[in-house]
Scaffold this motif. Structure first.
Motif, PDB file in Angstrom:
ATOM      1  N   TYR A 163       0.827  -1.203   0.000  1.00 12.38           N
ATOM      2  CA  TYR A 163       0.000   0.000   0.000  1.00 12.38           C
ATOM      3  C   TYR A 163       0.864   1.256   0.000  1.00 12.38           C
ATOM      4  N   VAL A 164       1.924   1.250   0.798  1.00 14.70           N
ATOM      5  CA  VAL A 164       2.818   2.410   0.853  1.00 14.70           C
ATOM      6  C   VAL A 164       3.506   2.599  -0.500  1.00 14.70           C
ATOM      7  N   ASP A 165       3.978   1.489  -1.088  1.00 12.22           N
ATOM      8  CA  ASP A 165       4.620   1.578  -2.406  1.00 12.22           C
ATOM      9  C   ASP A 165       3.641   2.107  -3.452  1.00 12.22           C
ATOM     10  N   GLU A 166       2.414   1.591  -3.418  1.00 11.30           N
ATOM     11  CA  GLU A 166       1.386   2.034  -4.377  1.00 11.30           C
ATOM     12  C   GLU A 166       1.053   3.512  -4.157  1.00 11.30           C
ATOM     13  N   ALA A 167       0.984   3.923  -2.891  1.00 15.19           N
ATOM     14  CA  ALA A 167       0.697   5.334  -2.592  1.00 15.19           C
ATOM     15  C   ALA A 167       1.822   6.223  -3.120  1.00 15.19           C
ATOM     16  N   GLY A 168       3.067   5.782  -2.969  1.00 17.54           N
ATOM     17  CA  GLY A 168       4.200   6.557  -3.485  1.00 17.54           C
ATOM     18  C   GLY A 168       4.147   6.662  -4.996  1.00 17.54           C
ATOM     19  N   LYS A 169       3.832   5.550  -5.645  1.00 18.74           N
ATOM     20  CA  LYS A 169       3.724   5.542  -7.113  1.00 18.74           C
ATOM     21  C   LYS A 169       2.594   6.476  -7.556  1.00 18.74           C
ATOM     22  N   THR A 170       1.470   6.391  -6.865  1.00 17.39           N
ATOM     23  CA  THR A 170       0.324   7.241  -7.199  1.00 17.39           C
ATOM     24  C   THR A 170       0.662   8.715  -6.985  1.00 17.39           C
ATOM     25  N   ARG A 171       1.411   9.009  -5.930  1.00 14.33           N
ATOM     26  CA  ARG A 171       1.816  10.394  -5.665  1.00 14.33           C
ATOM     27  C   ARG A 171       2.691  10.918  -6.802  1.00 14.33           C
ATOM     28  N   LEU A 172       3.617  10.079  -7.260  1.00 13.96           N
ATOM     29  CA  LEU A 172       4.475  10.492  -8.383  1.00 13.96           C
ATOM     30  C   LEU A 172       3.647  10.727  -9.646  1.00 13.96           C
ATOM     31  N   GLU A 173       2.679   9.835  -9.899  1.00 19.66           N
ATOM     32  CA  GLU A 173       1.816   9.998 -11.070  1.00 19.66           C
ATOM     33  C   GLU A 173       0.980  11.278 -10.948  1.00 19.66           C
ATOM     34  N   ARG A 174       0.480  11.542  -9.738  1.00 21.04           N
ATOM     35  CA  ARG A 174      -0.299  12.766  -9.524  1.00 21.04           C
ATOM     36  C   ARG A 174       0.568  13.996  -9.759  1.00 21.04           C
ATOM     37  N   ASP A 175       1.801  13.978  -9.244  1.00 22.82           N
ATOM     38  CA  ASP A 175       2.699  15.118  -9.431  1.00 22.82           C
ATOM     39  C   ASP A 175       2.978  15.350 -10.918  1.00 22.82           C
ATOM     40  N   ALA A 176       3.184  14.247 -11.650  1.00 24.42           N
ATOM     41  CA  ALA A 176       3.430  14.376 -13.091  1.00 24.42           C
ATOM     42  C   ALA A 176       2.198  14.930 -13.788  1.00 24.42           C
ATOM     43  N   ALA A 177       1.018  14.467 -13.394  1.00 25.74           N
ATOM     44  CA  ALA A 177      -0.224  14.964 -13.987  1.00 25.74           C
ATOM     45  C   ALA A 177      -0.404  16.448 -13.678  1.00 25.74           C
ATOM     46  N   MET A 178      -0.082  16.855 -12.461  1.00 27.90           N
ATOM     47  CA  MET A 178      -0.211  18.275 -12.090  1.00 27.90           C
ATOM     48  C   MET A 178       0.743  19.131 -12.922  1.00 27.90           C
ATOM     49  N   GLN A 179       1.936  18.615 -13.189  1.00 25.63           N
ATOM     50  CA  GLN A 179       2.881  19.355 -14.032  1.00 25.63           C
ATOM     51  C   GLN A 179       2.329  19.488 -15.444  1.00 25.63           C
ATOM     52  N   GLN A 180       1.711  18.420 -15.951  1.00 28.70           N
ATOM     53  CA  GLN A 180       1.107  18.480 -17.279  1.00 28.70           C
ATOM     54  C   GLN A 180      -0.038  19.483 -17.294  1.00 28.70           C
ATOM     55  N   VAL A 181      -0.850  19.494 -16.248  1.00 29.45           N
ATOM     56  CA  VAL A 181      -1.959  20.450 -16.165  1.00 29.45           C
ATOM     57  C   VAL A 181      -1.421  21.877 -16.198  1.00 29.45           C
ATOM     58  N   GLU A 182      -0.377  22.130 -15.421  1.00 26.41           N
ATOM     59  CA  GLU A 182       0.204  23.480 -15.403  1.00 26.41           C
ATOM     60  C   GLU A 182       0.767  23.850 -16.769  1.00 26.41           C
ATOM     61  N   ALA A 183       1.426  22.901 -17.421  1.00 26.67           N
ATOM     62  CA  ALA A 183       1.977  23.164 -18.754  1.00 26.67           C
ATOM     63  C   ALA A 183       0.843  23.447 -19.736  1.00 26.67           C
ATOM     64  N   LEU A 184      -0.240  22.688 -19.659  1.00 31.02           N
ATOM     65  CA  LEU A 184      -1.389  22.902 -20.547  1.00 31.02           C
ATOM     66  C   LEU A 184      -2.063  24.243 -20.270  1.00 31.02           C
ATOM     67  N   LYS A 185      -2.167  24.618 -19.000  1.00 31.96           N
ATOM     68  CA  LYS A 185      -2.740  25.932 -18.664  1.00 31.96           C
ATOM     69  C   LYS A 185      -1.899  27.047 -19.276  1.00 31.96           C
ATOM     70  N   SER A 186      -0.582  26.890 -19.163  1.00 23.29           N
ATOM     71  CA  SER A 186       0.307  27.900 -19.757  1.00 23.29           C
ATOM     72  C   SER A 186       0.133  27.948 -21.259  1.00 23.29           C
ATOM     73  N   ARG A 187       0.013  26.782 -21.874  1.00 23.21           N
ATOM     74  CA  ARG A 187      -0.159  26.728 -23.334  1.00 23.21           C
ATOM     75  C   ARG A 187      -1.487  27.352 -23.730  1.00 23.21           C
ATOM     76  N   ILE A 188      -2.540  27.084 -22.980  1.00 24.51           N
ATOM     77  CA  ILE A 188      -3.859  27.684 -23.270  1.00 24.51           C
ATOM     78  C   ILE A 188      -3.777  29.197 -23.162  1.00 24.51           C
ATOM     79  N   ALA A 189      -3.127  29.677 -22.092  1.00 27.40           N
ATOM     80  CA  ALA A 189      -2.992  31.127 -21.915  1.00 27.40           C
ATOM     81  C   ALA A 189      -2.211  31.724 -23.074  1.00 27.40           C
ATOM     82  N   GLU A 190      -1.175  31.041 -23.517  1.00 29.33           N
ATOM     83  CA  GLU A 190      -0.375  31.517 -24.647  1.00 29.33           C
ATOM     84  C   GLU A 190      -1.208  31.553 -25.929  1.00 29.33           C
ATOM     85  N   LEU A 191      -1.987  30.484 -26.176  1.00 27.40           N
ATOM     86  CA  LEU A 191      -2.826  30.436 -27.368  1.00 27.40           C
ATOM     87  C   LEU A 191      -3.920  31.513 -27.308  1.00 27.40           C
ATOM     88  N   GLU A 192      -4.484  31.738 -26.145  1.00 25.42           N
ATOM     89  CA  GLU A 192      -5.504  32.787 -26.007  1.00 25.42           C
ATOM     90  C   GLU A 192      -4.898  34.156 -26.294  1.00 25.42           C
TER      91      GLU A 192
END
Length: 118
Positions: free
Chosen positions: A80-109
């Protein structure tokens, strides 16, 4: 800290050297005597010694099973701890992608507004 505790089991005195409280040891002695008595009452040919051996074997069996369950719980917890760590890393990567996409949307707008204003 070490205590000397005197208990009586099946009419025999035992003095034990222990770090546990005397109340705890008395409770253990009462439980042991109760289990021995259950066996000797159920089987009149069983001596207190034989009953004590049977209680000892049953107690070791219980301990082994409890330790196996504990090991299983530890393994499961680690998973469970290993899975939680993996999930946390995946969430962090997803959040970085969201931020990058927000920046790209703002740039396109911005680009769209610039084109519309021309």
């Amino acid at each position: 800290m070490s205590n000397k505790v005197k208990v009586v089991i099946c009419g025999k005195d035992f003095t034990l050297q222990t770090a546990e409280s005397s109340n705890y040891v008395f409770g253990l002695a009462r439980t042991l005597e109760s289990r021995i008595t259950e066996i000797t009452d159920a089987n009149s040919s069983a001596s207190p010694f034989t009953a004590a051996i049977m209680v000892g074997l049953a107690t070791l069996d219980d301990l082994n099973k409890a330790n196996a369950k504990l090991d299983s719980i530890r393994d499961q917890s680690k998973e469970y701890v290993d899975e939680a760590g993996k999930t946390r890393l995946e969430r962090d990567a997803a959040m970085q992608q969201v931020e990058a996409l927000k920046s790209r949307i703002a740039e396109l707008e911005r680009e769209l507004r610039e084109k519309d204003s021309k």
